[in-house]
Design a protein around this motif. Sequence first.
Motif: not given
Length: 613
Positions: A224-226, A276-290, A599-600
Motif C-alpha cells: 500500500e502507498n504510505i 515560490y511555495r507550490i503544490t502539486g498532485r501525484v499523477h495517476q492514470d485512471h483505468y476503470e474496468f473494463p 496511490l492513497a
Amino acid sequence: MKTTQENAGKKYELLCYTRKPEEDSIYSEKLAYSMHLALREDGGSFVPLNHNSGILYAKAVQREDGTLHAKSLKNPCLFEMADGTFGVIAERIETDGSDDESAKGKLLLFTSADLVRYQEKGLLDLGMGKTIEDAVCSYDKVNCVYLLKWKDIEGGCFSCRVSDLADEELRKAESCCLPAGETDIRDSFFSERKDCPEGGLPGNLLSVEEAVAERLKCRFLVPENIANEVPERVSVSSPEDLKEIKAAAKYSDGTSVEKRVDWYTKEVDFNHPGTYRITGRVHQDHYEFPVAWHRADPCIGKWEGKYYFIATNDFDNNHSLYIREADTIPGLITAQEIKILDTSMYPHLGNLLWAPEFHIIRDRLYIFHAGTPGEFEKEQCHVMALKKNGNPMKAGDWEMPLRVVKKDGSYLYGEEGITLDMTEFEVAGRYYAVWSQRQFKPVDQGAWLYMAELNQEEPWKLISDPVLLSMPEYGWANNHTFVDEGPFALITEKKIFLTFSSAAVDSTYVVGLLSADPEADLLDPKSWIKENYPLMSSRSKEGEYGTGHNSYIMDEDGLVWNAYHGKPGVDGPRSSGLRRVHFGADGYPVLDLTEEKDLAPGLTEVSMDVVVK
C-alpha cells in the motif's frame, strides 16, 4: 534459519490450513484443497496471506499416455526441519476430496527454504498400507530426530522417530501405537477456530522469526502507498525544469517508485527570480474496468512514437482483428478502431483469429496471432509483418500472415493438435518464442507451454527444437480443464519473468509465473522456476473474475502496465483491463496492486519551495 522467538521482539505465528470448497465458479475443490497460510502478530488476529487463497498445491501425476491426473492435498502440517528450513507433510487426495488409492499408507512431503517456494519431494511410505487420516511432524532439537505421528482410517494412532525423512529411514523405523485415548495427534487450538480466516480448516501453528514474517508479508500481502515525498526545495529556470521533479511514492513493502507530479504553476513567475511555495498532485492514470468491452487477450505495443492496442474480438466471435492508435496509453481507451484482418481475407485463416500480439524484431513490426481455416482443432500460430514504411492502421500495409514452421521447414504442429498464443522476447541478442501447444491425438493431453529460438530475419521460422517449459500440473492450472497458455515476457535487469494463464477461460482463469536468470541457458527447462501459486486470479480484485492472458507495456514515465482480460461478473463478457505492475522488495512482479493501494487518496497532494533562477 531459526524459527523460535528469542527474548525481546514481536511474536509471529503462522497458521497452516485448508479451506472449505465454495461454489465451483468461485472457489472449487481444486483451490480449497491446498495449503493456505495466515500470519498472526503478538497474539492478534490472523491475517490471511495471498487473498486467503492457496500457496502450496500438490502436483498432478502423469500417466503412461502423457495425460495428467490431477491431485490435491489435505491436513497439511508445517514444521521446522533439522537445518532450519521448513517442511510440510500432507495427505495426497483426489481433487474431489476422496482418498487417493495410489497414496494409501503414504504422506506427501514438501520442503521450503523460505515458505514462499516449495519443492515436492514425493510420497513417504509409512509401511502400514492403510489410508492415512491425519498426520503431524515435528523436529526434536535435543535428540536430533523427527517425531512423526499419524492416524489411519481405522482409528489406529501411531508414531515413530527418524533422523531423516526418507523412505529408507521410515522402513527401518519401528512404529509404535500411541497410548490408549491419545487420538488427537494434532496440537489442539480449537478455541482459536473463531479467528481462523473465512472458510478455513485449521492445521497447525508454527512460530517464526520476524525476518520470515516480513518476507511472507512482502510476497503475499498487497503493498500500500504510505507516503509520497518530494524535495523540500529545488532550483529551476523554466516550466520544463519543474516537470522533471518527481515524487517518490513509498510503499508498505519498503519499495519506492518515481511518479510524475502535476504541478500547479500559476503562482510562479519564471521571468522573475524568487522563491515560490507550490503544490502539486501525484499523477495517476485512471483505468476503470473494463477499458474495452468484449476484448480478450489484450496487447499494447509502441511503434515509432505511437501506442497501439489490439485484442481478440469476442464481439464478432473472433472473426476480425482491430487496432487502436494513440499518442499515450490513456488515449487508447477512446481511440477509433480500424480493422486490419478478418476471416474473409485469406483462405487459410477462415475462422477464429485469436490472441494477437505486437512484437518488434530487428526494427520491424510484427503481429503474432493464431488462426485456422476451419474448426478449433486446426488453430495454429501465424506471424504477420508490417511492410517497409507501412502504416499499422492500414490493412493493406500488412503482409499475408505466415504459419510458423520448425527448423526443418515443416509446420510447427501437424494433424495431432493445435498451437496458439505465441509470444517472443530477446535476451543477449537471441530471440525466443514461447507458445501453447495441445495434443488431441491419440489422446487429449491438455495445453502445455513450449519454447524455441527464433530466426531473427524470418520470425515465423524456428531455429532450434522445441522444449517443454510447463504443464498444468497444479490445481489452479487444471481447474475445469488442463491448460497452460497466453505466455508473455517481462524482463528486468536481474530476472526474466514469463507469465502465463491457466485453467478454463471462465471465472477460474488465473496467471502463473515462470522465472529464469538472464545468463542461464534459457532453452534448458531446468533454468526456469515455476511458482506453486498464481499471481493473479478472481481474488485479486473484487468484481473482476477470471483475470488472465495478459501482456506488458512501459509508458512514457517508465512505469510498466499490465493489460489483461477479465469478466465483470462470473458470467460477464471477457473484457480488457489495465493495472500498474509493481515490483516488490524481492524484485518480483506484483499484479494485484489496485489503483486505490497504488496511490492513497489522502496522500496525493505534495508541496515544495521552488527557487526561480
